[in-house]
Design a protein around this motif. Structure first.
Motif, PDB file in Angstrom:
ATOM      1  N   THR A   1      79.350   5.816 -22.498  1.00  0.00           N
ATOM      2  CA  THR A   1      79.692   7.163 -22.277  1.00  0.00           C
ATOM      3  C   THR A   1      78.404   8.336 -22.664  1.00  0.00           C
ATOM      4  O   THR A   1      78.196   7.953 -24.518  1.00  0.00           O
ATOM      5  CB  THR A   1      80.701   7.938 -21.539  1.00  0.00           C
TER       6      THR A   1
ATOM      7  N   THR B   1      79.021   7.299 -16.889  1.00  0.00           N
ATOM      8  CA  THR B   1      80.371   6.164 -17.866  1.00  0.00           C
ATOM      9  C   THR B   1      79.748   4.776 -17.409  1.00  0.00           C
ATOM     10  O   THR B   1      79.832   4.374 -16.202  1.00  0.00           O
ATOM     11  CB  THR B   1      82.052   5.753 -17.740  1.00  0.00           C
TER      12      THR B   1
ATOM     13  N   SER C   1      73.126   3.801 -19.358  1.00  0.00           N
ATOM     14  CA  SER C   1      74.437   5.148 -19.752  1.00  0.00           C
ATOM     15  C   SER C   1      73.189   6.634 -19.588  1.00  0.00           C
ATOM     16  O   SER C   1      73.373   7.854 -19.260  1.00  0.00           O
ATOM     17  CB  SER C   1      75.481   5.082 -20.276  1.00  0.00           C
TER      18      SER C   1
ATOM     19  N   SER D   1      78.604  13.836 -16.924  1.00  0.00           N
ATOM     20  CA  SER D   1      79.013  12.507 -18.145  1.00  0.00           C
ATOM     21  C   SER D   1      79.009  11.273 -17.223  1.00  0.00           C
ATOM     22  O   SER D   1      78.966  11.404 -16.268  1.00  0.00           O
ATOM     23  CB  SER D   1      80.913  12.312 -17.986  1.00  0.00           C
TER      24      SER D   1
END
Ligand code: FAD
Ligand code: MG
Length: 304
Positions: free
Chosen positions: A209, A243, A256, A241
């Motif tokens: 992440t 992931t 990522s 974010s």
């Protein structure tokens, strides 16, 4: 590597378990000593100082990461770029001083960024810079690589199952702990450290992440993420974010970061084009999933 590392093994013999864990940490430490840009004695620092003047021969592990990095630059059309070093250094000064760099300083640093100027010779395992002042930064890929190598050790030492996690870059294989059928991974809320927003179930797969919530610079009350778009020299913060689920931790780590820069539309396009790779993006509190990401999700918290 400026973060927390965690190694979990599943095996019937406690002594073997301790030995295996020590080996995994030794590998991580060794790779850190080669690839850290903060340690003036690392091989990477030597490259940063000398690779313009002459080709520098590097360790196989470093060469492997550099070759992979160029591959991710090509795949992401430059969104991922380990020559980002000069811009990251400006960002770090901004983080510690709280003062934004001048437009001229940003423009000068941006001139030094460009993966096409990184010249690798596979026959000699050497690195050369085509431009003076270039600086490599492996912050977006070396943790993933170290996870893969530490896990390889545990596999060779015949652990029935294992997981290695370096700062949110993790990979597991085999038997899960305490009789569980699968490994379970909690995904944190980008805004509240203590909350888990999703629980993932995994076997023989890696997860990473990238987020703007742990590392940021604060200037005039506005926060700037540590992930930088090489084409604009600005912080990439459209997604809070990103992931990535992928076969290897290095792939998950690099992608990522790349997807954070590429943002939702182009990012999903790239993820959906790579076999075995899935993504879970969070944008302004809303989840955006790639085609088959659902199969890894076992639980969502109530408010999502
Ligand atoms: P990721 O998204 O995986 O990586 C982001 C990082 O990659 C940025 O911080 C920047 O360094 C770089 N980056 C930014 N934009 C791009 C881009 N477009 N393309 C490619 N790369 C980009 N931190 C410390 O505070 N102290 C230490 O001593 C320290 N030592 C380290 C040693 C090693 C070998 C490594 C790999 C990292 C180290 N770090 C250290 C860095 C720290 O762990 C970083 O904050 C971390 O690498 C960021 O990782 P992430 O998973 O949060 O984000
Ligand atoms: Mg990364």
């Amino acid at each position: 590597m400026g973060t927390v590392a965690r190694v979990v093994v599943v095996t019937p013999d406690e002594e073997n378990a301790h030995h295996a864990i020590e080996q995994a940490f030794a590998t991580i430490k060794h790779l850190e000593s080669l690839m850290s840009d903060r340690d003036p004695n690392s091989q990477l620092s030597y490259v940063n100082q000398h690779a313009f003047a002459e080709p520098v021969r590097v360790d196989d592990a470093v060469f492997e990461v550099l070759i992979a990095s160029l591959e991710y630059s090509r795949l992401s059309e430059g969104a991922f770029d380990i020559t980002i070093g000069p811009l990251v250094q400006l960002w770090r000064t901004e983080q510690s001083s709280g003062i934004a760099p001048s437009a001229a300083a940003v423009a000068r640093a941006k001139e030094l960024v460009g993966w096409q100027n990184l010249i690798l010779d596979p026959s000699q395992k050497t690195v050369r810079f085509a431009q003076e002042g270039m600086k490599l930064d492996l912050g977006a890929i070396a943790k993933g690589y170290a996870v893969d190598k530490a896990l390889e050790d545990l596999w060779q030492l015949e652990m029935s199952g294992a997981m290695v996690d370096i700062g949110g870059n993790l990979r597991c294989y085999g038997k899960a702990p305490r009789g569980s059928r699968h490994w379970r991974i909690g995904l944190q809320d980008p805004r509240k450290d203590e909350n888990t927003v999703l629980t993932l179930t995994m076997d023989d797969v890696a997860v990473a992440t990238s987020g703007d919530y742990r590392r940021f610079a604060l200037v005039d009350g506005k926060s700037f993420s540590h992930i930088i778009n090489p084409s604009t020299a600005q912080s990439a913060q459209a997604l809070s974010s990103v992931t990535i689920i992928a076969p290897t931790a290095m792939q998950a780590d690099a992608l990522s970061t790349a997807i954070t820069v590429l943002e939702e539309q182009k990012g999903l396009q790239l993820v959906n084009a790579i076999k075995g790779v899935e993504s879970i993006l969070i944008k302004e509190g809303v989840f955006i999933m790639s085609k088959n990401a659902d199969k890894y999700i076992i639980r969502r918290s109530h408010n999502n």
